[in-house]
Design a protein around this motif. Structure first.
Motif, PDB file in Angstrom:
ATOM      1  N   ASN A 132       0.820  -1.210   0.000  1.00  0.00           N
ATOM      2  CA  ASN A 132       0.000   0.000   0.000  1.00  0.00           C
ATOM      3  C   ASN A 132       0.856   1.263   0.000  1.00  0.00           C
ATOM      4  O   ASN A 132       1.853   1.353   0.723  1.00  0.00           O
ATOM      5  N   ALA A 166       0.467   5.857  -0.753  1.00  0.00           N
ATOM      6  CA  ALA A 166      -0.413   7.003  -0.954  1.00  0.00           C
ATOM      7  C   ALA A 166       0.436   8.236  -1.229  1.00  0.00           C
ATOM      8  O   ALA A 166       1.635   8.273  -0.913  1.00  0.00           O
ATOM      9  N   TYR A 201      -3.931   6.937  -4.048  1.00  0.00           N
ATOM     10  CA  TYR A 201      -3.675   5.719  -3.271  1.00  0.00           C
ATOM     11  C   TYR A 201      -3.493   4.549  -4.233  1.00  0.00           C
ATOM     12  O   TYR A 201      -4.198   4.460  -5.253  1.00  0.00           O
ATOM     13  N   ASN A 244      -7.278   8.132  -7.621  1.00  0.00           N
ATOM     14  CA  ASN A 244      -6.666   9.452  -7.643  1.00  0.00           C
ATOM     15  C   ASN A 244      -7.752  10.518  -7.685  1.00  0.00           C
ATOM     16  O   ASN A 244      -8.605  10.516  -8.570  1.00  0.00           O
TER      17      ASN A 244
END
Length: 760
Positions: free
Chosen positions: A492, A494, A531, A543
């Motif tokens: 993950n 961001a 993200y 986005n």
């Protein structure tokens, strides 16, 4: 012009030889594309901007004859158009509703946009896709780049690297509308551990979907490189020559129903008539656009240490061309011709054939110094470029003309000159705990001059002559950008970013604008929040963006002093949206990728100007201003989505690509009658690679475009007028009736391209 090109090639070749003689020797490990190209303008995996990379394999799987815009339709927020309706010839691309004049295009970090129009004409570099290593599309303000301001998107192309082994490839395509493409590529591989050379020649031809919308495109690509232990030098030249029949005018909604393939360009009307209802008696055979463009690039890379390296590029582009057209019922004095008399009748108008020519030179240099450690990735770069463009027009023939008409009679000439310099500094620093801080600052200076006579007649009282151009503008732009990237864990991440983009007006904003009032530059504040999830078999991303414009230039219907539409600055407008992407590796041989964009694109406090026409006179009367409040921005759909299902197993490959685009308005009034209907279109490709002795493989395949035969249009323009009833004295009576008469560019129905490629 040829002499200048030959001198430049000689200079670049001498420079290459000098570098070669002084460079350290050895070794194979330094043969890498990045070492001889400006890559500091590119985003990396930890840059907090929205971008998509398209690699060589993805390009080759679609590259059977269509232009680059159509090779990018599977990427988020991308729309494409084609005048000819077949994807060959004049094509264009929009990203997030941003048109081609606002999309920065570079090849190896070198600007490709025309310095005056700000557009890129893909028809001038046919089949450049066959010589690309990859492309990166940045959406929004993106990272600092060279050349035209990235005012919503940028596309960074890199030409092919040098393979270590010799190769040859022959490929061809043939299909509907007599569309055919032939490409031959050859490369030496690495010679004596230091030298390598590559070449490509291509031919693309098509009759086009629309009547007479033919294309005849030739192109080449040559590169030679020297690779030392710390220094690499590459000399590249590529170019194209195009001839296309005009398909620049759209057709009415009624014509879409009766003859979708109709092309009104080149009409020869009965008599000397320019009236819309005059009888058409034929079409002009030489209604052609002809252009030649040649690019030269010298790319040098030097590695000082494991942390420091330098990229420098010199470039020159030579362009020359013209378009020729038949014009009905033209006023002779506008072309420097005197009226003539036949049997006592004086003719002030006549049918004629004219040429509009352009001769351009564009050259300069770009550079970057790059520093990289485990925690810091920084660059200082920039460029300085100079452009000159001669515009002039000739009259070749006048119907029934009695008088002096010199061969190649010239009736206007003006010259545009532009100096464009920029310098930037950017850094991406690892703060620890997976957090990176990004900062990017650019200063850009532009000096733009246009001098001479325009091709537009100034009918104002006291003038009665060609419009005089005397433009001398200076622009100073500071474009800061900053953001944070957070690698939350292995899967993950961001990011958040803010960027400023500024853009000077284009040539048309001046020449088609007011004669006494110049347009202002545009500014955009871009906010992005993204993200991404990356798993073993599944990826997804989101986005959010908000692009806030100040003084955006739009067509609002207002006319200049001679009654021609012009662009004006609107104080407040914005684009905001959500982009989603997802990809699933369902099996080792089956993958499904999807993307979608929801957006809201608006102009605040919009004022539209509608021309008033007197039906009996059929001539320009006055204009009516309409305050419409907040309205949608033209050519900006509120929803679009794409899907790509791809299959690859034991020599077989197949893909099924689909795109949905919601309604698009042709102007900024948000009226349904002036809009493009929503469409959903799909394409199917299948191919198989045979193992054939003495080759690296033979691939055969076929692509069926628009497999469900959807009737759709991707481009058009509005023609709106206010019609009043009049009394016996010609005075207006009552309220105006708004009359909409839009024009459309239809796309082809189901059509097929067969392809074959042999690799050695």
């Amino acid at each position: 012009m040829k002499r200048k090109a030959i001198m430049l090639v000689g200079m670049l070749s001498a420079g290459t030889a000098a570098f070669a003689q002084s460079a350290p020797k050895d070794s194979l490990q330094y043969v890498a594309l990045e070492e001889v190209q400006i890559v500091s303008t590119r985003a990396t995996s930890k840059t907090p901007v929205a971008f998509t990379d398209v690699n060589k394999e993805q390009i080759n799987k679609q590259n059977f004859g269509l232009d680059i815009p159509f090779l990018l339709t599977s990427t988020p927020s991308v729309l494409t158009t084609s005048d000819a309706g077949s994807g060959v010839g004049y094509t264009s691309i929009r990203v997030r509703g941003t048109d081609a004049t606002r999309i920065n295009i570079t090849t190896n970090g070198i600007p490709m946009n025309d310095a005056e129009s700000h557009s890129i004409y893909w028809v001038n570099t046919p089949d450049i896709a066959s010589s690309l290593e990859d492309m990166q599309i940045q959406r929004g303000a993106g990272t600092s780049t060279n050349g035209a301001g990235a005012f919503g998107a940028s596309i960074n192309m890199r030409t092919q690297g040098i393979p270590s082994k010799a190769y040859a490839e022959v490929s061809g395509s043939y299909g509907s509308f007599n569309t055919n493409k032939e490409t031959f590529k050859v490369g030496t591989g690495l010679l004596h551990n230091h030298w390598a050379f590559d070449a490509r020649v291509s031919n693309i031809q098509s009759d086009g979907y629309r009547d007479r919308a033919t294309s005849d495109l030739k192109s080449y690509f040559l590169q030679g490189g020297y690779y030392g232990e710390n220094t690499s030098v590459k000399l590249i030249t590529f170019g194209g020559k195009e001839q296309t029949y005009h398909a620049w005018d759209g057709i009415s909604k009624d014509m879409l129903k009766t003859n979708r393939r109709y092309n009104p360009n080149g009409k020869i009307k009965e008599g000397n008539e320019d009236a819309e209802d005059a009888k058409t008696i034929g079409f002009y055979d030489d209604q052609m656009d002809n252009y030649r463009q040649t690019h030269y690039q010298l790319l040098v890379n030097h590695t000082f240490s494991p942390e420091w390296n330098m990229n420098v590029a010199l470039h020159y582009t030579d362009g020359y061309g013209y378009y020729q057209e038949y014009k009905n019922g033209r006023t002779l004095k506008e072309y420097g011709l005197t009226p003539y008399t036949i049997e006592g009748v004086t003719y002030k108008k006549s049918n004629l054939v004219r040429q509009k020519l352009v001769e351009s030179d564009f050259g300069g240099g770009v550079f970057s110094f790059n520093y990289r450690t485990n925690r810091l990735d920084a660059s200082v770069g920039g460029g300085l470029n100079y452009y000159t463009n001669d515009h002039y027009g000739k009259v070749l023939w006048v119907k029934n003309y009695i008088g002096d008409l010199a061969a190649d009679h010239e009736y206007y000439r003006n010259t545009g000159r532009k100096t464009d310099g920029n310098i930037y500094a950017k850094a991406n620093y690892d703060l620890g705990s997976g957090v990176n801080l990004y900062a990017d600052m650019q200063y850009r200076y532009i000096k733009y001059k246009i001098n001479g006579n325009n091709d537009k007649w100034d009918f104002r009282e006291g003038y009665d002559k060609l419009q005089r151009l005397d433009i001398n503008e200076d622009f100073n732009f500071f474009n800061p950008k900053a953001g944070l990237f957070w690698q939350i864990n292995r899967s993950n991440s961001a990011y958040a970013s803010f960027g400023v983009a500024q853009k000077e007006p284009s040539r048309n904003n001046y020449t088609d604008g007011g004669f006494t009032k110049f347009p202002k530059p545009e500014k955009m504040f871009d906010y992005e929040l993204g993200y991404t999830y990356r798993g073993k078999c599944f990826t997804a991303g989101a986005n959010l963006y908000y692009m806030d414009y100040t003084d955006q230039l739009v067509l609002n219907g207002r006319l200049n002093e001679i009654g021609e539409p012009m662009a004006e600055n609107v104080k407040d407008s914005y684009r905001m949206g959500l982009e989603l992407t997802a990809g699933a590796k369902i099996t080792p041989w089956l993958r499904w990728d999807v993307n979608a964009t929801w957006s809201k694109n608006r102009i605040k406090n919009y004022v539209e100007y509608v021309s008033d026409y007197n039906e009996s006179w059929d001539e320009l009367y006055t204009q009516t201003a309409r305050e419409l409040g907040t309205t949608p921005i033209a050519f900006s759909p509120s929803f679009m989505a794409g899907s790509l299902i791809s299959f690859s197993h034991k020599g077989w490959e197949a893909s099924f690509q689909s795109q949905y685009v919601s309604r698009q308005y042709l102007d900024n009034a948000g009226v349904k009658e002036n809009s493009l209907d929503a469409y959903f279109v799909s394409h199917l490709h299948a191919g198989y690679t045979f193992n054939v002795p003495y080759t690296k493989g033979v691939t055969v395949g076929a692509t069926v475009y628009n497999i469900f035969n959807k009737k759709y249009e991707t481009n058009g323009y509005s023609q709106t007028a206010a019609v009043y009833e009049t009394d016996a004295e010609g005075n207006k009576v009552g309220n105006a009736t708004i009359y909409n008469d839009p024009r459309y560019y239809p796309m082809a129905g189901t059509n097929v391209l067969f392809n074959i490629a042999l690799k050695f």
